[in-house]
Design an enzyme around this catalytic site. Structure first.
Site, PDB file in Angstrom:
ATOM      1  N   SER A 145       0.847  -1.270  -0.191  1.00 50.77           N
ATOM      2  CA  SER A 145      -0.040   0.170  -0.040  1.00 50.77           C
ATOM      3  C   SER A 145       0.732   1.320  -0.130  1.00 50.77           C
ATOM      4  O   SER A 145       0.331   2.358  -0.859  1.00 50.77           O
ATOM      5  CB  SER A 145      -1.237   0.099   1.191  1.00 50.77           C
ATOM      6  OG  SER A 145      -1.780  -1.096   1.265  1.00 50.77           O
TER       7      SER A 145
ATOM      8  N   HIS B 111       1.330   4.312   4.725  1.00 51.16           N
ATOM      9  CA  HIS B 111       0.388   5.109   3.753  1.00 51.16           C
ATOM     10  C   HIS B 111       0.960   6.339   3.727  1.00 51.16           C
ATOM     11  O   HIS B 111       1.339   7.151   2.392  1.00 51.16           O
ATOM     12  CB  HIS B 111      -1.090   5.062   3.959  1.00 51.16           C
ATOM     13  CG  HIS B 111      -1.682   3.647   3.763  1.00 51.16           C
ATOM     14  ND1 HIS B 111      -3.129   3.599   3.834  1.00 51.16           N
ATOM     15  CD2 HIS B 111      -0.979   2.282   3.561  1.00 51.16           C
ATOM     16  CE1 HIS B 111      -3.358   2.257   3.394  1.00 51.16           C
ATOM     17  NE2 HIS B 111      -2.011   1.711   3.593  1.00 51.16           N
TER      18      HIS B 111
END
Length: 279
Positions: free
Chosen positions: A181, A227
């Site tokens: 991610s 992230h």
């Protein structure tokens, strides 16, 4: 919109950006990729192979050891051999040995530097793997068409490394993080910055990114640290790629800038690893 562990995928906006990049291929690079899907395919294959290794290891009761070897843990973890879902928090390796079923899984602070890289390609559930690969398939080729294969791969890996840096500093020392991610957020950040600087319509990619950010900070079991680090790293690289040109006199500028980012990130990881290392 398609639901995904990293947020939602906006198929329409990716297709729109793909059409736009075909008209301006090579704008951010001296030469376009002849096959802009190749790199994404290779990355997807790596993710699938590692997932397959993890699943296969479960048949010989080694799955947990394989996962702890590949996952990013800043300091390490004291796992329980008697329970696959249990671990002992806030223990050092020497303390873990005092527990009858204690099994120590080393982290970056104890020399597991490979985890910064391997964690980007490590997925445990099939759904997590599928959504990561699907996002990469939709997002990767359009971005590679814009910046070229080498710069695309550098963006994917360096953004993921920036995510690892954020995990090292902002996550609990004995946590465990897996998934690509951070790299995917880096791709979104790079694409957003380049389209902004080009004065293109960014409403769809901005909405897509915004939804993912909201999910990142509201859903459970999501590494907002990875992230955030990946997004910042990707945005910086997008700025570098968009400001570079094919002029020979300025060809060294992106190399120097990316080199400085890489050195800074590595230094930050090494420093944090040293701070977390056992006394």
């Amino acid at each position: 919109m398609i639901a995904a562990p990293v947020g939602f995928q906006c198929v329409e906006c990716v297709n729109a950006h793909s059409a736009a990049t075909r008209r301006s291929r090579g704008f951010f690079t001296s030469g376009p990729s002849m096959n802009p899907t190749a790199t994404s395919i290779v990355l997807i294959v790596i993710n699938v192979v590692i997932w397959g290794i993890i699943q296969t290891s479960g048949f010989v009761h080694l799955q947990r050891k394989v996962i702890s070897f590949l996952a990013l843990s800043p300091q390490g973890q004291c796992l329980s051999e008697s329970s696959q879902d249990h671990w002992y928090p806030d223990l050092y390796q020497s303390q873990c040995a005092s527990y009858p079923d204690g099994q120590w899984a080393s982290g970056v602070a104890e020399g597991g530097w490979w985890q910064i890289l391997t964690s980007m390609f490590t997925h445990i559930s099939l759904m997590h793997l599928a959504m990561t690969c699907l996002t990469l398939w939709f997002l990767g080729p359009p971005l590679e068409s814009m910046i070229g294969r080498t710069r695309f791969l550098m963006t994917y890996l360096l953004a993921g490394t920036c995510g690892g840096l954020a995990v090292m500093w902002l996550s609990p020392p004995q946590s465990s993080t897996v998934g690509g991610s951070g790299s995917l957020f880096g791709l979104m950040g790079a694409l957003l910055v380049m389209l902004l600087l080009r004065k293109s319509d960014v409403r769809q990619i901005a909405m897509w990114l915004g939804i993912n950010i909201v999910i990142t900070f509201t859903a459970a079991n999501i590494s907002w640290q990875g992230h955030l680090g990946g997004l910042v790293g990707g945005a910086l690289l997008g700025l570098i790629w968009s400001r570079s040109t094919s002029s020979p006199r300025k060809e060294s500028m992106p190399v120097i800038a990316v080199g400085l980012i890489f050195i800074t990130v590595v230094a930050g990881i090494v420093l944090r690893g040293w701070m977390l290392s056992p006394i």
